[in-house]
Motif scaffolding. Sequence first.
Motif, PDB file in Angstrom:
ATOM      1  N   ALA A  78       0.116 120.016 -42.032  1.00 25.16           N
ATOM      2  CA  ALA A  78       0.277 119.076 -43.034  1.00 25.16           C
ATOM      3  C   ALA A  78      -0.170 117.488 -42.486  1.00 25.16           C
ATOM      4  N   TYR A 107       2.273 115.268 -52.380  1.00 17.96           N
ATOM      5  CA  TYR A 107       1.854 116.787 -51.685  1.00 17.96           C
ATOM      6  C   TYR A 107       2.221 116.555 -49.897  1.00 17.96           C
ATOM      7  N   TYR A 111       5.180 119.097 -49.825  1.00 11.23           N
ATOM      8  CA  TYR A 111       5.812 119.941 -48.678  1.00 11.23           C
ATOM      9  C   TYR A 111       6.354 120.490 -47.658  1.00 11.23           C
ATOM     10  N   TRP A 115       8.326 123.745 -47.474  1.00 12.22           N
ATOM     11  CA  TRP A 115       8.983 124.723 -46.297  1.00 12.22           C
ATOM     12  C   TRP A 115      10.392 124.902 -45.984  1.00 12.22           C
ATOM     13  N   ILE A 132       2.831 127.547 -50.499  1.00  7.28           N
ATOM     14  CA  ILE A 132       1.926 125.459 -50.571  1.00  7.28           C
ATOM     15  C   ILE A 132       1.260 125.094 -49.693  1.00  7.28           C
ATOM     16  N   ASP A 133       0.743 126.431 -49.307  1.00  2.00           N
ATOM     17  CA  ASP A 133      -1.122 125.742 -47.718  1.00  2.00           C
ATOM     18  C   ASP A 133      -1.708 125.623 -48.989  1.00  2.00           C
ATOM     19  N   LEU A 136      -2.571 122.446 -50.095  1.00  4.17           N
ATOM     20  CA  LEU A 136      -3.031 120.985 -48.689  1.00  4.17           C
ATOM     21  C   LEU A 136      -4.695 121.426 -48.797  1.00  4.17           C
TER      22      LEU A 136
END
Length: 306
Positions: A78, A107, A111, A115, A132-133, A136
């Motif tokens: 990320a 973000y 993130y 996480w 959440i991936d 991104l």
Amino acid sequence: MRHIIVFLYVFTILIGASALTIQWLASKGDKEKNFVSMKPFVIMLLFMNVYDFLIYYCDNIIKIDTYMFLSIGDCFIAILVLLWLRVSNSITGTEVKNRCIGITEKYVILYGIVWLAAIILFRELYWIRLVIDIPLIGLLIAGSAESIYSSVRENAPKRFVAYKVVIAFFMTVNYVSYFISESGFVDRAEAPIMNITIYYWMVINIANMMLLYKRDFRSSYTAETPVVLDLSEALANVQKKYELTKREVEILEEIYSGKTNTQIAEALFISESTVKAHIYNIFRKLDVKSRVEAVCIVREEKEQKV
């Protein structure tokens, strides 16, 4: 096959280290800061290469379960996505407005928080880390596409456009590989999809090294070279710039040689009061208040820099 992949990891890490070395050498004397933007990206990429190598080594050589260790990689990648978008936006030397960068910066912070919460509080709900991936990956694609489009529209050099296309493609494919590996859609034991990420990293590292290598190093290591003129040429330039008379130039030359008013008067066969009058006019035209300042003007004219 395992030995080949280990070799490729070592080879890729060496390429990444070489790219970082080139970047460091180029940035040492880089007055215009052309190489600064790539440094965090190159460092993080090298870190990711080492990280992936450790995962592969643990999984296939010493047979240690790396599932949780692998999940940490999502946070690393990320950050890498954000660093890439920054590089993509500034690599051509002119930054353009890329809306995805600001969104990605915010973000990535969100993130990390989500996480961490998922790992500590909702460890069994692995799907949270998958959800959440997705945004991104979307930001990676959108931000890269916007940067590539801006470069094409502004007629940026083709090597920069090609570089952006290559990195954006393999960064996206790599991230999707991480996503699939964590999702459980593919059995990691039967189809070790993470094993092929080394090829993506290798291409990205080679692209970095080639771009850095082909950039202009002259501004980093070519110092300004002084061109020393003859005293007569320097005085002629000073005469033209400051509109000095022929006699004033003669007296300025004597001042440059370190003579006193009395010595100047004797050398030019004029009175000392006439010398003082000429020196007053010279100082007024040069806008200086002392002989030292007048000498400095002549010296600067002698030692021009190109």
